[in-house]
Motif scaffolding. Structure first.
Motif, mmCIF file in Angstrom:
data_model
loop_
_atom_site.group_PDB
_atom_site.id
_atom_site.type_symbol
_atom_site.label_atom_id
_atom_site.label_comp_id
_atom_site.label_asym_id
_atom_site.label_seq_id
_atom_site.Cartn_x
_atom_site.Cartn_y
_atom_site.Cartn_z
ATOM 1 N N ILE A 323 0.823 -1.206 0.000
ATOM 2 C CA ILE A 323 0.000 0.000 0.000
ATOM 3 C C ILE A 323 0.863 1.265 0.000
ATOM 4 C CG2 ILE A 323 -0.228 0.111 2.534
ATOM 5 C CD1 ILE A 323 -3.170 0.968 2.029
ATOM 6 N N GLU A 355 -2.831 -5.221 3.026
ATOM 7 C CA GLU A 355 -3.392 -3.877 3.194
ATOM 8 C C GLU A 355 -3.865 -3.622 4.628
ATOM 9 O OE1 GLU A 355 -3.871 -4.609 -1.229
ATOM 10 O OE2 GLU A 355 -4.096 -5.785 0.621
ATOM 11 N N THR A 689 -9.716 -2.146 5.382
ATOM 12 C CA THR A 689 -8.449 -1.450 5.175
ATOM 13 C C THR A 689 -8.496 -0.058 5.798
ATOM 14 O OG1 THR A 689 -8.155 -2.646 3.110
ATOM 15 C CG2 THR A 689 -6.775 -0.715 3.445
#
Length: 719
Positions: A323, A355, A689
């Motif tokens: 990420i 993530e 997330t």
């Protein structure tokens, strides 16, 4: 891409909902067959070493016991090849082939009996002696042995870099360097894993709680050297998976082995305690993040360095730094992953693998830097918005994260936030507000589908068949919606048949690819059916006809066709991600450290929303799990024995109704013309997330205390 949808996007209630609430939806463990036997695994009670001997005499004499399978009498299975990204889910899984113990709770045998209770009781009578070794359990003790793995989950590169990180940090007016820890977590879906297996001659039928039918079938074939065409895997309903049901597990292979050895149907349903020890976990990740910026908040340098653990017998590493490679524009970047081996069960995919822990570190660090710079967190993120994917320089197919932050801020009331910590209170409660950006890859994969259309007394109906799975996400319903719109029929005249490996193949449910993949295959096959029927008709239609008009014009009572879709060459030129922004209001009891979250807001951009009701449910469920990650969930290992202290829901705490306040979800209108024919992006993993970072940032705003080690329990806030 069609500009206007009538049925797609509508909040249609689940077409299988009535079956579920009335108990008529049968899950893997709920089928019954004549002469069904029950298996119960025998587990290791040590963490590392060898089996010296197994005494099964007392167990064999126990009432109802039919067979006890150990390494002494197990079928010889195909050897296991080295793991690769390509074969991880399909390679052979040869259970009970040796005496080696890799982790506590490892299956070392299977008791088969006439009833479940008899099998479970007899399993306790099996006596095992071991040659023990000192296990590798402690994270800090084994950290020194960390190495660079060749590859991460899903084929992500282990390390990436561009620019000159150290030079960028030296040029920075402000530098942040902090370490964040996320603990071991477990999947714990509502339905534990279960298998029923039986042979009819050379043909094997398996009822299995699995997210992917095709890979399960292939793994069985590779393990037992059975032709794939002789295997059928059935999973009509699945009570959650979260990644734990992606890969065929050892209990499945034990059950197939028992069915083959006794030539009778066998059912194995593992316990909730085994869900802690035998179906994977989310790794403990230690993540060091360094950020350097100019005075105005422009990023000059960012590093994200992760250390984690894997098993001594198999390597699996989350792509936790991925990420940080794509979320923000930064000229000098370094992302690395290191791993060391332990006598803990091998980690596995867990909702938004990579993530989920990575976003906690990145989005917490971004909030910390925004506070240092005295810049609003939304403004700071907006200032560093990338025009293309920084990692591969591909243009975004669509990226609406700024719009999500703006929409979320407006709906949440972000303007109420005072940036000074401990500045807002309600009696004994300190009140804080936090936010974080979220992203998740939006893959779309190849899939096939079949449509069967019937005309009975002018009653046109369609049957859609594909080897898809519904893990509680609403696959049945969105498939029906797409077919109904494309064919011009009401939803109630669409019958969806999934959960059978003999149907046209799909990649199953996982990685946020299921919804988009299934529905695009259905859309394509319905279009194909209409075009084929149009070719059989001599009528020239003024307006686009539905399937009713086409069947009538072709004078047919039955028609079927099959079709498939795969990502286009054009789509490969772009980066595909879903995006969102989360906002949380937290209340922290200043005397007790108790945290409440009265309200949470998510703004989501995920292309075409197939069903607003089921999509909202997916985001809400992700947020709830994110709240668990932030505040309660942690698997605690007894370092002396390698077993978990947290073994059931009595001590592994997941959020319950009283822990959850009001969760609001808003979908941003977003059109993506390149990802797939319907413009669909996944939402199932986006919901979790960055949720933990959002809550941690809000807690800092409330208390002035920055907690970098999850979960954020009262003791950490009172120190």
């Amino acid at each position: 891409m069609r500009e206007k949808h009538k049925i797609i996007g509508s909040p249609v209630s689940r077409i299988e909902g009535h079956l579920k609430v009335t108990g008529k939806a049968a899950y893997a463990a709920e089928f019954s067959f004549p002469h069904l036997m029950y298996g119960f695994p025998v587990q290791s009670t040590i963490t590392a070493g060898e089996i010296k001997s197994i005494d099964v005499i007392a167990a064999e004499r126990s009432p109802g016991v039919l067979k006890i399978i150990t390494h002494h009498n197990a079928l010889k299975l195909m050897p296991r090849p080295p793991v690769t990204h390509a074969n991880r889910m399909t390679r052979s899984n040869p259970v009970l082939q040796n005496t080696r113990i890799h982790c506590f709770g490892q299956y070392i045998g299977l008791v088969v009996a006439e009833t479940y209770e008899q099998a479970r009781f007899a399993a306790r009578l099996v006596k095992v002696s071991y040659k023990t070794e000192r296990p590798k359990i402690d994270f800090d003790e084994n950290l020194k042995d960390a190495y660079k793995p060749e590859i991460l989950n899903a084929g992500h590169p282990t390390d990436t870099s561009w620019g000159d990180l150290e030079s960028g940090l030296k040029q920075s007016a402000e530098i942040l360097s902090e370490t964040y820890n996320t603990p071991i977590e477990q999947h714990n879906p509502m339905e534990p894993h279960a298998t029923i297996a039986f042979f009819e001659g050379e043909r094997l039928t398996v009822y299995e709680s699995t997210q992917i039918l095709g890979t399960t079938k292939e793994a069985i074939a590779n393990t037992f050297n059975i032709p794939k065409e002789n295997i059928q895997v059935l999973a009509p309903f699945i009570g959650g998976g979260f990644g734990s049901k992606l890969q065929p597990r050892e209990h499945l292979m034990l059950t197939v082995m028992a069915a083959k050895m006794l030539n009778r149907p066998v059912k194995t349903a593992i316990t909730r305690q085994m869900m802690q020890t035998n179906v994977g976990l989310r790794q403990h990740n230690r993540q060091k993040v360094r950020i350097g910026t100019e005075k105005d908040g422009k990023l000059l340098a960012l590093s994200h360095e992760i250390v984690t653990h894997t098993s001594v017998d198999e390597e699996f590493i989350e792509q936790s730094g991925a990420i940080s490679r794509m979320m923000y524009e930064v000229p000098n970047s370094l992302v690395t992953h290191r791993v060391f081996t332990t006598n803990i069960q091998v980690p596995r995919w867990t909702r938004a693998p990579g993530e989920t822990p990575g976003s906690f570190a990145l989005e917490s660090a971004m909030d910390e830097m925004a506070h240092r710079l005295k810049i609003d967190p939304i403004e700071f993120r907006t200032k560093n918005e990338p025009s293309v994917n920084p990692e591969n320089k591909k243009p975004w197919a669509s990226r609406s994260v700024i719009e999500c932050m703006r929409m979320g801020a407006e709906k949440f009331g972000w303007n109420m936030r005072n940036s000074e910590p401990m500045s807002t209170r309600n009696g004994r409660w300190l009140v804080g507000y936090g936010m974080a950006s979220a992203s998740r890859g939006a893959p779309c994969r190849e899939a096939s589908a079949r449509v069967k259309i019937t005309n009975s007394n002018k009653n046109i109906r369609a049957r859609i068949e594909l080897a898809a799975t519904d893990i509680g996400t609403g696959s049945y319903t969105i498939i029906a919606q797409v077919a109904a719109e494309r064919l011009g029929l009401p939803v109630e005249k669409i019958k969806v048949i999934i959960g059978d490996s003999d149907l046209p193949p799909t990649p199953g449910s996982g990685g946020s690819w299921g919804a988009g993949t299934y529905t695009n295959a259905v859309d394509a096959v319905c279009e194909k059916a209409k075009n084929e029927l149009l070719g059989k008709s001599k009528i020239k239609f003024v307006n686009e006809p539905g399937i009713t008009e086409l069947m009538k014009a072709a004078a047919l009572n039955e028609y079927q066709t099959e079709g498939s879709v795969k990502p286009s060459e054009e789509s490969e030129k772009y980066s595909h991600f879903s995006f969102g922004a989360h906002f949380a209001e937290v209340w922290v009891d200043e005397s007790l450290g108790i945290v409440k979250i009265p309200r949470f807001t998510s703004a989501i951009a995920a292309g075409t929303i197939l069903n607003e009701k089921t999509a909202r449910s997916q985001i809400i469920s992700g947020v709830v799990w994110g709240i668990g990650q932030a505040l309660t969930e942690e698997s605690v290992l007894d370092k002396r024995y390698g077993n978990y202290v947290t073994r059931t829901f009595a001590d592994y705490h997941v959020p319950v109704n009283l822990d959850i306040g009001n969760i609001e979800v808003y979908f941003l209108h977003e059109e993506d013309k390149t990802i797939n024919r319907l413009g669909v992006k996944g939402v199932g993993e986006l919901g979790i997330t960055s949720v933990a970072a959002t809550i941690a940032n809000a807690i800092f705003n409330a208390t002035g205390k920055r907690i970098r080690d999850l979960p954020i329990t009262p003791d950490k806030l009172l120190l």
